[in-house]
Design a protein around this motif. Structure first.
Motif, PDB file in Angstrom:
ATOM      1  N   VAL A  23      17.418  21.140  -8.361  1.00  0.00           N
ATOM      2  CA  VAL A  23      17.751  19.849  -8.957  1.00  0.00           C
ATOM      3  C   VAL A  23      17.568  19.878 -10.474  1.00  0.00           C
ATOM      4  CG1 VAL A  23      16.994  17.436  -9.111  1.00  0.00           C
ATOM      5  CG2 VAL A  23      17.414  18.468  -6.878  1.00  0.00           C
ATOM      6  N   LEU A  24      16.482  20.453 -10.955  1.00  0.00           N
ATOM      7  CA  LEU A  24      16.220  20.469 -12.399  1.00  0.00           C
ATOM      8  C   LEU A  24      17.308  21.235 -13.153  1.00  0.00           C
ATOM      9  CD1 LEU A  24      14.153  19.595 -14.593  1.00  0.00           C
ATOM     10  CD2 LEU A  24      13.213  21.894 -14.407  1.00  0.00           C
ATOM     11  N   LEU A  25      17.710  22.384 -12.632  1.00  0.00           N
ATOM     12  CA  LEU A  25      18.734  23.184 -13.311  1.00  0.00           C
ATOM     13  C   LEU A  25      20.099  22.508 -13.254  1.00  0.00           C
ATOM     14  CD1 LEU A  25      17.664  26.782 -12.228  1.00  0.00           C
ATOM     15  CD2 LEU A  25      16.994  25.469 -14.248  1.00  0.00           C
ATOM     16  N   ALA A  26      20.395  21.813 -12.145  1.00  0.00           N
ATOM     17  CA  ALA A  26      21.661  21.077 -12.052  1.00  0.00           C
ATOM     18  C   ALA A  26      21.692  19.947 -13.073  1.00  0.00           C
ATOM     19  CB  ALA A  26      21.844  20.524 -10.641  1.00  0.00           C
ATOM     20  N   MET A  27      20.547  19.282 -13.273  1.00  0.00           N
ATOM     21  CA  MET A  27      20.472  18.214 -14.273  1.00  0.00           C
ATOM     22  C   MET A  27      20.756  18.782 -15.661  1.00  0.00           C
ATOM     23  SD  MET A  27      17.243  16.161 -15.845  1.00  0.00           S
ATOM     24  CE  MET A  27      16.833  17.686 -16.688  1.00  0.00           C
ATOM     25  N   GLU A  28      20.133  19.892 -15.973  1.00  0.00           N
ATOM     26  CA  GLU A  28      20.351  20.509 -17.289  1.00  0.00           C
ATOM     27  C   GLU A  28      21.804  20.948 -17.455  1.00  0.00           C
ATOM     28  OE1 GLU A  28      16.437  22.564 -18.948  1.00  0.00           O
ATOM     29  OE2 GLU A  28      17.082  23.456 -17.055  1.00  0.00           O
ATOM     30  N   ARG A  29      22.373  21.544 -16.410  1.00  0.00           N
ATOM     31  CA  ARG A  29      23.765  21.994 -16.459  1.00  0.00           C
ATOM     32  C   ARG A  29      24.700  20.818 -16.724  1.00  0.00           C
ATOM     33  NH1 ARG A  29      26.939  21.242 -12.643  1.00  0.00           N
ATOM     34  NH2 ARG A  29      25.419  21.281 -10.962  1.00  0.00           N
ATOM     35  N   GLY A  30      24.359  19.657 -16.171  1.00  0.00           N
ATOM     36  CA  GLY A  30      25.176  18.470 -16.354  1.00  0.00           C
ATOM     37  C   GLY A  30      24.963  17.764 -17.684  1.00  0.00           C
ATOM     38  N   GLY A  31      24.057  18.271 -18.508  1.00  0.00           N
ATOM     39  CA  GLY A  31      23.834  17.706 -19.830  1.00  0.00           C
ATOM     40  C   GLY A  31      22.897  16.513 -19.862  1.00  0.00           C
ATOM     41  N   SER A  32      22.206  16.261 -18.763  1.00  0.00           N
ATOM     42  CA  SER A  32      21.276  15.133 -18.704  1.00  0.00           C
ATOM     43  C   SER A  32      19.872  15.598 -19.091  1.00  0.00           C
ATOM     44  CB  SER A  32      21.265  14.561 -17.281  1.00  0.00           C
ATOM     45  OG  SER A  32      20.405  13.457 -17.199  1.00  0.00           O
ATOM     46  N   SER A  33      19.015  14.638 -19.427  1.00  0.00           N
ATOM     47  CA  SER A  33      17.631  14.981 -19.789  1.00  0.00           C
ATOM     48  C   SER A  33      16.646  13.961 -19.225  1.00  0.00           C
ATOM     49  CB  SER A  33      17.493  15.077 -21.309  1.00  0.00           C
ATOM     50  OG  SER A  33      17.822  13.833 -21.907  1.00  0.00           O
ATOM     51  N   ASP A  34      16.996  13.351 -18.083  1.00  0.00           N
ATOM     52  CA  ASP A  34      16.143  12.321 -17.487  1.00  0.00           C
ATOM     53  C   ASP A  34      14.809  12.876 -16.990  1.00  0.00           C
ATOM     54  OD1 ASP A  34      17.831   9.980 -17.722  1.00  0.00           O
ATOM     55  OD2 ASP A  34      19.113  10.875 -16.216  1.00  0.00           O
ATOM     56  N   ILE A  35      14.808  14.073 -16.433  1.00  0.00           N
ATOM     57  CA  ILE A  35      13.606  14.684 -15.874  1.00  0.00           C
ATOM     58  C   ILE A  35      12.984  15.593 -16.936  1.00  0.00           C
ATOM     59  CG2 ILE A  35      12.697  16.166 -14.038  1.00  0.00           C
ATOM     60  CD1 ILE A  35      15.238  15.425 -12.405  1.00  0.00           C
ATOM     61  N   GLY A  36      11.672  15.517 -17.087  1.00  0.00           N
ATOM     62  CA  GLY A  36      10.975  16.386 -18.038  1.00  0.00           C
ATOM     63  C   GLY A  36      11.122  17.847 -17.653  1.00  0.00           C
ATOM     64  N   VAL A  37      11.255  18.716 -18.640  1.00  0.00           N
ATOM     65  CA  VAL A  37      11.443  20.146 -18.404  1.00  0.00           C
ATOM     66  C   VAL A  37      10.265  20.908 -18.989  1.00  0.00           C
ATOM     67  CG1 VAL A  37      12.928  22.137 -18.820  1.00  0.00           C
ATOM     68  CG2 VAL A  37      13.956  19.885 -18.496  1.00  0.00           C
ATOM     69  N   GLY A  38       9.671  21.759 -18.155  1.00  0.00           N
ATOM     70  CA  GLY A  38       8.559  22.590 -18.613  1.00  0.00           C
ATOM     71  C   GLY A  38       8.840  24.048 -18.311  1.00  0.00           C
ATOM     72  N   CYS A  39       8.036  24.613 -17.426  1.00  0.00           N
ATOM     73  CA  CYS A  39       8.093  26.051 -17.156  1.00  0.00           C
ATOM     74  C   CYS A  39       9.271  26.477 -16.281  1.00  0.00           C
ATOM     75  CB  CYS A  39       6.784  26.505 -16.504  1.00  0.00           C
ATOM     76  SG  CYS A  39       6.566  25.957 -14.796  1.00  0.00           S
ATOM     77  N   ARG A  40       9.854  25.550 -15.524  1.00  0.00           N
ATOM     78  CA  ARG A  40      10.945  25.825 -14.579  1.00  0.00           C
ATOM     79  C   ARG A  40      10.518  26.744 -13.443  1.00  0.00           C
ATOM     80  NH1 ARG A  40      13.365  26.025 -19.574  1.00  0.00           N
ATOM     81  NH2 ARG A  40      14.966  24.470 -19.950  1.00  0.00           N
ATOM     82  N   GLY A  41       9.202  26.966 -13.283  1.00  0.00           N
ATOM     83  CA  GLY A  41       8.727  27.914 -12.281  1.00  0.00           C
ATOM     84  C   GLY A  41       7.790  27.336 -11.233  1.00  0.00           C
TER      85      GLY A  41
END
Length: 91
Positions: A23-41
């Motif tokens: 879900v986090l990577l799909a959000m980023e791919r779509g150009g959104s920034s609603d969810i906070g992004v950290g380590c991705r791990g």
């Protein structure tokens, strides 16, 4: 990859996410920034969400960030959530 599934954020935007995509990577791919992004791990907890509605599976997450009780209540880390249906999530 099956899907795409619609991911809708309570009070926010929406984006599509394939069944084999996080879900986090799909959000980023779509150009959104609603969810906070950290380590991705799955270790930092910045992308913590609660799935209000829909089916999903998760990858390994730090139990220090999401306890078993929280997991049962729908909490997860967006970097470790893979949708199986459309999802409604809270941040």
């Amino acid at each position: 990859m099956i899907g795409p599934h619609r991911i809708q954020i309570v009070g926010g935007g929406e984006f599509s996410c394939g069944e084999g995509e996080r879900v986090l990577l799909a959000m980023e791919r779509g150009g959104s920034s609603d969810i906070g992004v950290g380590c991705r791990g799955g270790g930092c907890g910045i992308c913590r969400i609660r799935v209000v509605d829909g089916d999903y599976r998760t990858g390994k997450m730090s139990t220090a960030k999401i306890s078993e009780t929280e997991r049962e209540a729908g909490f997860a880390l967006a970097c470790r959530v893979f949708p199986v249906s459309d999802l409604l999530i809270e941040i």
